[in-house]
Design a protein around this motif. Structure first.
Motif, short mmCIF file in Angstrom:
data_model
loop_
_atom_site.label_atom_id
_atom_site.label_comp_id
_atom_site.label_asym_id
_atom_site.label_seq_id
_atom_site.Cartn_x
_atom_site.Cartn_y
_atom_site.Cartn_z
N HIS A 109 -0.76 5.04 -2.18
CA HIS A 109 0.45 4.28 -1.87
C HIS A 109 0.16 3.22 -0.79
N LEU A 110 -0.51 3.63 0.28
CA LEU A 110 -0.78 2.71 1.37
C LEU A 110 -1.70 1.57 0.94
N ARG A 111 -2.72 1.90 0.19
CA ARG A 111 -3.68 0.85 -0.18
C ARG A 111 -3.04 -0.15 -1.14
N ILE A 112 -2.12 0.29 -2.01
CA ILE A 112 -1.42 -0.65 -2.89
C ILE A 112 -0.47 -1.52 -2.08
N CYS A 113 0.30 -0.91 -1.19
CA CYS A 113 1.24 -1.69 -0.37
C CYS A 113 0.52 -2.69 0.53
N LEU A 116 -5.12 -12.26 -6.55
CA LEU A 116 -4.47 -10.98 -6.42
C LEU A 116 -3.35 -11.06 -5.39
N TRP A 117 -2.15 -10.56 -5.77
CA TRP A 117 -0.98 -10.60 -4.89
C TRP A 117 -0.25 -9.26 -4.93
N GLY A 118 0.61 -9.07 -3.92
CA GLY A 118 1.56 -7.98 -3.99
C GLY A 118 2.71 -8.36 -4.90
N ILE A 119 3.30 -7.37 -5.58
CA ILE A 119 4.41 -7.61 -6.50
C ILE A 119 5.54 -6.63 -6.15
N ARG A 120 6.66 -7.14 -5.66
CA ARG A 120 7.82 -6.29 -5.40
C ARG A 120 8.66 -6.21 -6.67
N LEU A 121 8.83 -4.98 -7.17
CA LEU A 121 9.44 -4.76 -8.48
C LEU A 121 10.83 -4.15 -8.36
N ASN A 122 11.65 -4.37 -9.38
CA ASN A 122 13.00 -3.80 -9.39
C ASN A 122 13.06 -2.44 -10.07
N ALA A 123 11.96 -2.02 -10.70
CA ALA A 123 11.94 -0.75 -11.42
C ALA A 123 10.49 -0.37 -11.68
N PRO A 124 10.22 0.86 -12.13
CA PRO A 124 8.85 1.28 -12.40
C PRO A 124 8.21 0.46 -13.52
N VAL A 125 6.91 0.19 -13.36
CA VAL A 125 6.14 -0.53 -14.37
C VAL A 125 4.73 0.07 -14.41
N SER A 126 4.17 0.18 -15.58
CA SER A 126 2.83 0.74 -15.73
C SER A 126 1.76 -0.31 -15.48
N LYS A 143 -1.43 -10.08 -14.85
CA LYS A 143 -1.36 -8.68 -15.25
C LYS A 143 -1.23 -7.79 -14.02
N LEU A 144 -0.38 -6.77 -14.13
CA LEU A 144 -0.24 -5.77 -13.07
C LEU A 144 -1.44 -4.83 -13.11
N THR A 145 -2.02 -4.55 -11.93
CA THR A 145 -3.21 -3.69 -11.88
C THR A 145 -2.95 -2.33 -11.24
N SER A 146 -1.96 -2.24 -10.35
CA SER A 146 -1.65 -0.97 -9.68
C SER A 146 -0.15 -0.90 -9.41
N TYR A 147 0.37 0.33 -9.30
CA TYR A 147 1.81 0.53 -9.06
C TYR A 147 2.03 1.77 -8.20
N THR A 148 3.04 1.71 -7.31
CA THR A 148 3.44 2.86 -6.51
C THR A 148 4.94 2.83 -6.26
N ASN A 149 5.52 4.00 -6.09
CA ASN A 149 6.93 4.08 -5.67
C ASN A 149 7.13 5.26 -4.72
N THR A 150 6.07 5.59 -3.96
CA THR A 150 6.10 6.80 -3.15
C THR A 150 7.27 6.85 -2.18
N ASP A 151 7.63 5.74 -1.57
CA ASP A 151 8.71 5.76 -0.58
C ASP A 151 10.03 5.27 -1.15
N GLU A 200 10.56 2.63 -3.08
CA GLU A 200 10.54 1.23 -3.47
C GLU A 200 9.42 1.03 -4.49
N HIS A 201 9.67 0.16 -5.45
CA HIS A 201 8.70 -0.10 -6.51
C HIS A 201 7.82 -1.27 -6.10
N PHE A 202 6.51 -1.02 -6.09
CA PHE A 202 5.60 -2.05 -5.59
C PHE A 202 4.30 -1.98 -6.39
N GLY A 203 3.68 -3.14 -6.56
CA GLY A 203 2.43 -3.17 -7.30
C GLY A 203 1.50 -4.26 -6.81
N LEU A 204 0.33 -4.30 -7.40
CA LEU A 204 -0.63 -5.38 -7.21
C LEU A 204 -0.90 -6.00 -8.57
#
Length: 352
Positions: free
Chosen positions: A225-229, A280-290, A304-312, A314-318
């Protein structure tokens, strides 16, 4: 020993799962929200003993690593270190590593799933006349990282003050609770912290000491989670043969005046002619994405999305996004999900 460490971790709530590489590691300590908060307001403790630890020795070690990776290694002195990237001859990424220079060796902390691959890859470039010895010392040491603003306070409680205010990568052999260990400035993320390399026989006692003085343990789920954020790229997700270090935002690991090394010609050309076509950028998402889902802007595929987390919660990806499409603030769709491109602290982007 490491088994003693795992027994100690299990007694405090660790739940273990196997990695694809076979190692059994703590996935969670059942305290993920508390641990995430600790890395922001206190100090968290992450067991990185499953990461690879290689040792390069011999008179040609500095020259050899200088020629095999992207950063300037020959300028470093004992007690200094840096991050560097291993790339193919066409500058495609293999791994992001941390190199620590000692009096008689170079220690390389590498990603868990790149250990065997990098050993074989480096061995290919050791020629008969080279005075180089390459050793895998992963099982001889435990590696822990302290992450969070109170990390210096934790070390102070243990009598360690010499590393405060030192630059990233500086390291010393110090004694804690009767054990001689190497402490390095840097947590592995953009978060303030330190990384400790400990003889395996002392791992459990040092882990216990660190938790007793206030470090909150966390497992692989929180680390991911931390490394993706924060934007730290990893092999098989952001670091693959589809991307180079400039696209991956690893500009801090690149030396453009060090001379020849594997992949140097391609990296120099991309920098000189502003040829970075995706970033490569951070992506703030409105819902889960694979991961693997395509990114769109105005019905045009831009990445293309490469990583995703929602541990806390909030939906976030790279994700990699075409340079011409834009950067921070760009509104996109990841699949059918609305999202926004944001900056993340670990990554750097091309200078304007």
């Amino acid at each position: 020993m490491i088994s003693e460490l795992q027994n100690l971790q299990a007694s405090t709530g660790a739940i273990f799962e196997p990695l694809s590489t076979g190692e059994i590691i703590p996935m969670t300590f059942g305290n993920d929200p508390e641990a995430i908060t600790a890395t922001k307001q206190g100090v968290g403790l992450y067991d990185r003993s499953h990461w690879g630890l290689l040792k390069l020795s011999g008179e040609d070690r500095l020259r050899f690593l200088h020629n095999q990776s992207t950063n300037s290694i020959q300028t470093l002195k004992p007690g200094e270190g840096c991050d560097t990237v291993f790339v193919t001859s066409t500058a495609r990424t293999l791994d992001l590593a941390t190199a620590l220079i000692t009096e008689d060796a170079i220690l390389l902390l590498i990603s868990p799933n790149r250990r065997q691959h990098l050993i074989q890859w480096l061995d290919r470039y050791i020629f008969p006349m080279d005075q180089i010895q390459l050793q895998d010392i992963t099982s001889d040491y435990a590696v822990f990282s302290l992450l969070g603003p109170d990390s210096p306070t934790i070390l102070n409680k243990l009598g360690v003050t010499d590393l405060q205010q030192q630059p990233y990568g500086c390291h010393q052999l110090l004694e804690i609770a009767g054990s001689t260990l190497r402490i390095t400035v840097g947590s592995g993320l953009a978060t303030l912290g330190y990384t400790l390399m400990i003889p395996a026989s002392d791992a459990s006692s040092i882990w216990q000491v660190l938790t007793q003085v206030g470090a909150i343990p966390f497992g692989e789920a929180v680390w991911q989670h931390l490394r993706i954020c924060q934007g730290r790229p990893v092999p098989d997700a952001e670091l693959t043969e589809d991307y180079n270090p400039l696209e991956a935002g690893l500009w801090q690991t690149l030396s453009f005046d060090k001379g020849c090394y594997i992949g140097q010609e391609t990296i120099t050309r991309l920098n000189t002619y502003k040829g970075v076509k995706q970033q490569l950028w951070g992506i703030r998402l409105n819902a889960p994405v694979s991961p693997g889902t395509l990114i769109w802007s105005d019905e045009v595929k831009i990445g293309k999305l490469t990583s995703y987390t929602n541990t806390d919660g909030e939906h976030f990806g790279l994700g990699y996004i075409r340079t011409k499409a834009g950067g921070v603030g760009l509104k996109v769709k990841v699949g059918e999900i609305e999202a926004e491109v944001v900056d993340v602290p670990f990554l750097r982007h091309p200078p304007l």
